[in-house]
Design a protein around this motif. Structure first.
Motif, mmCIF file in Angstrom:
data_model
loop_
_atom_site.group_PDB
_atom_site.id
_atom_site.type_symbol
_atom_site.label_atom_id
_atom_site.label_comp_id
_atom_site.label_asym_id
_atom_site.label_seq_id
_atom_site.Cartn_x
_atom_site.Cartn_y
_atom_site.Cartn_z
ATOM 1 N N ASP A 259 2.869 -0.644 9.063
ATOM 2 C CA ASP A 259 1.486 -0.029 8.227
ATOM 3 C C ASP A 259 1.615 -0.800 6.937
ATOM 4 O OD1 ASP A 259 0.109 1.557 6.519
ATOM 5 O OD2 ASP A 259 0.788 3.451 7.162
ATOM 6 N N SER A 260 0.661 -1.925 6.610
ATOM 7 C CA SER A 260 0.701 -2.651 5.643
ATOM 8 C C SER A 260 0.150 -2.094 4.301
ATOM 9 C CB SER A 260 -0.427 -3.707 5.865
ATOM 10 O OG SER A 260 -1.734 -3.249 5.822
ATOM 11 N N MET A 261 -0.407 -0.752 4.257
ATOM 12 C CA MET A 261 -0.673 0.213 3.206
ATOM 13 C C MET A 261 0.535 0.806 2.703
ATOM 14 S SD MET A 261 -3.733 3.100 2.477
ATOM 15 C CE MET A 261 -2.784 4.077 3.638
ATOM 16 N N ARG A 262 1.356 1.057 3.585
ATOM 17 C CA ARG A 262 2.584 1.888 3.159
ATOM 18 C C ARG A 262 3.546 0.750 2.627
ATOM 19 N NH1 ARG A 262 6.142 5.718 6.991
ATOM 20 N NH2 ARG A 262 7.590 6.522 5.585
ATOM 21 N N PHE A 263 3.510 -0.437 3.388
ATOM 22 C CA PHE A 263 4.525 -1.625 2.790
ATOM 23 C C PHE A 263 4.026 -1.840 1.338
ATOM 24 C CE2 PHE A 263 5.808 -6.038 1.954
ATOM 25 C CZ PHE A 263 7.075 -6.122 2.513
ATOM 26 N N ARG A 264 2.559 -2.244 1.011
ATOM 27 C CA ARG A 264 2.058 -2.286 -0.426
ATOM 28 C C ARG A 264 2.708 -1.302 -1.138
ATOM 29 N NH1 ARG A 264 -2.298 -3.725 2.472
ATOM 30 N NH2 ARG A 264 -3.456 -1.993 1.747
ATOM 31 N N ARG A 265 2.386 -0.036 -0.885
ATOM 32 C CA ARG A 265 2.848 1.216 -1.816
ATOM 33 C C ARG A 265 4.295 1.485 -2.078
ATOM 34 N NH1 ARG A 265 2.699 3.556 -6.020
ATOM 35 N NH2 ARG A 265 2.720 5.458 -6.051
ATOM 36 N N ASN A 266 4.980 0.894 -1.004
ATOM 37 C CA ASN A 266 6.566 0.844 -1.300
ATOM 38 C C ASN A 266 6.974 0.021 -2.291
ATOM 39 O OD1 ASN A 266 7.590 3.394 0.113
ATOM 40 N ND2 ASN A 266 7.302 2.268 2.057
ATOM 41 N N MET A 267 6.358 -1.308 -2.283
ATOM 42 C CA MET A 267 6.690 -2.311 -3.092
ATOM 43 C C MET A 267 6.087 -1.917 -4.388
ATOM 44 S SD MET A 267 8.140 -5.467 -3.056
ATOM 45 C CE MET A 267 8.261 -5.840 -1.184
ATOM 46 N N ILE B 245 3.973 -14.484 -8.707
ATOM 47 C CA ILE B 245 3.614 -15.562 -7.493
ATOM 48 C C ILE B 245 3.023 -15.103 -6.436
ATOM 49 C CG2 ILE B 245 4.875 -17.377 -6.389
ATOM 50 C CD1 ILE B 245 7.090 -17.173 -7.916
ATOM 51 N N LEU B 246 1.623 -15.816 -6.254
ATOM 52 C CA LEU B 246 0.602 -15.217 -5.478
ATOM 53 C C LEU B 246 1.117 -15.569 -3.881
ATOM 54 C CD1 LEU B 246 -2.502 -16.466 -7.484
ATOM 55 C CD2 LEU B 246 -1.655 -14.179 -7.305
ATOM 56 N N ARG B 247 0.861 -14.824 -3.071
ATOM 57 C CA ARG B 247 -0.045 -13.828 -2.978
ATOM 58 C C ARG B 247 1.128 -12.420 -2.864
ATOM 59 N NH1 ARG B 247 -1.930 -12.783 3.134
ATOM 60 N NH2 ARG B 247 -0.179 -14.067 4.103
ATOM 61 N N ALA B 248 2.343 -12.755 -2.355
ATOM 62 C CA ALA B 248 3.298 -11.886 -1.992
ATOM 63 C C ALA B 248 3.703 -10.896 -3.390
ATOM 64 C CB ALA B 248 4.425 -12.568 -1.511
ATOM 65 N N GLY B 249 3.715 -11.328 -4.490
ATOM 66 C CA GLY B 249 4.272 -10.596 -5.511
ATOM 67 C C GLY B 249 3.068 -9.654 -6.148
ATOM 68 N N ASP C 135 2.724 -11.732 4.235
ATOM 69 C CA ASP C 135 2.083 -11.380 5.707
ATOM 70 C C ASP C 135 2.146 -9.698 5.976
ATOM 71 O OD1 ASP C 135 1.603 -14.052 5.915
ATOM 72 O OD2 ASP C 135 2.806 -14.172 7.817
ATOM 73 N N LEU C 136 3.384 -9.367 5.393
ATOM 74 C CA LEU C 136 3.336 -7.754 5.531
ATOM 75 C C LEU C 136 2.421 -6.858 4.734
ATOM 76 C CD1 LEU C 136 7.222 -7.634 5.915
ATOM 77 C CD2 LEU C 136 5.570 -6.997 7.844
ATOM 78 N N SER C 137 2.161 -7.666 3.462
ATOM 79 C CA SER C 137 1.267 -6.986 2.534
ATOM 80 C C SER C 137 -0.151 -7.248 3.056
ATOM 81 C CB SER C 137 1.682 -7.234 1.213
ATOM 82 O OG SER C 137 2.869 -6.840 0.749
ATOM 83 N N TYR C 138 -0.429 -8.323 3.425
ATOM 84 C CA TYR C 138 -1.969 -8.598 3.370
ATOM 85 C C TYR C 138 -2.362 -9.140 4.668
ATOM 86 C CZ TYR C 138 -1.643 -7.828 -1.607
ATOM 87 O OH TYR C 138 -1.459 -7.367 -2.666
ATOM 88 N N GLY C 139 -1.611 -9.294 5.738
ATOM 89 C CA GLY C 139 -1.861 -9.982 7.032
ATOM 90 C C GLY C 139 -1.367 -11.182 7.364
ATOM 91 N N ALA C 140 -1.440 -11.602 8.459
ATOM 92 C CA ALA C 140 -0.875 -13.288 8.656
ATOM 93 C C ALA C 140 -1.712 -14.076 8.371
ATOM 94 C CB ALA C 140 -0.525 -13.040 10.355
#
Length: 216
Positions: free
Chosen positions: A27-35, A78-82, A207-212
């Motif tokens: 669940d990428s939305m949940r991953f982003r929210r947890n981060m 640092i884009l994009r993962a940050g 990738d986990l936040s925004y897709g591969a």
């Protein structure tokens, strides 16, 4: 100075556990929210290390004494993962300036790679508190090069690094290059793979936040 959140049990451990969990990561939305929530936790702890000045606030019934931050802050990522971690910090420090750096691994056929910085957007850093965030600190090369590029925009009064999961090797590299900085880690892992990925880590945060993405 190292600040390791996992040394003290808190809700931040829950966010890190879910970020690592392969059954939750889908669940990428949940991953982003947890981060993002992890960034909020670290931001609150980091705020205790800032300088404050006394103020008097006028209320409908009188004056209320308080202490408010005395310094201007700049949040850099640092884009994009940050980006999700950056947003969590921005939720806490909502009047901070913002800087963005693109730093990535340029891989070679022999399996080696080098770090390249391509894009940089940054306000004046002179005498401001610089907070640089990136979810993963593997070798530390990206963080060091990105920060060195940012320092062309002025000399900060202090530097803080904010990381979700770091590797021992990357931590030591960062400490060697910025011995006076504060380093905030939610968790510290001991190993890196031959390709410099953190073990057990959590995988590719971008990738986990925004897709591969397509690989070069």
């Amino acid at each position: 100075m190292l600040h390791l959140l996992s040394d003290t049990p808190s809700v931040a451990n829950q966010y890190v556990a879910q970020l690592r969990d392969v059954n939750v990561q889908a669940d990428s939305m949940r991953f982003r929210r947890n981060m993002e929530r992890l960034g909020e936790c670290i931001g609150y702890e980091l705020s205790k290390e800032l300088n404050y000045v006394e103020y008097s606030i006028e209320t409908p019934l009188g004056q209320a004494p308080t202490e408010l931050p005395a310094e201007e802050l700049v949040l850099a990522t640092i884009l994009r993962a940050g980006l999700p971690l950056h947003q969590g910090l921005l939720n806490v420090f909502d009047d901070a300036g913002n800087a963005f750096v693109s730093a990535y691994r340029k891989h070679h056929k022999d399996g080696t790679f080098e770090i390249e910085v391509e894009y940089l957007s940054c306000p004046d850093l002179e005498n401001k508190v610089l907070i640089v965030c990136d979810p993963m600190l593997a070798t530390g090369a990206s963080m060091v090069l990105a920060t060195q590029a940012l320092l062309a925009y002025g000399k900060p009064s202090a530097i803080h690094f904010v990381v979700a999961i770091g590797a021992r090797l990357g931590l030591e590299h960062l400490q060697r290059n910025f011995p006076d900085a504060h380093i905030w880690l939610a968790a510290l892992d001991e190993e890196l793979t031959a390709k410099s990925y953190i073990v057990p880590g959590l995988g590719d945060a971008g990738d986990l936040s925004y897709g591969a993405k397509l690989q070069d």
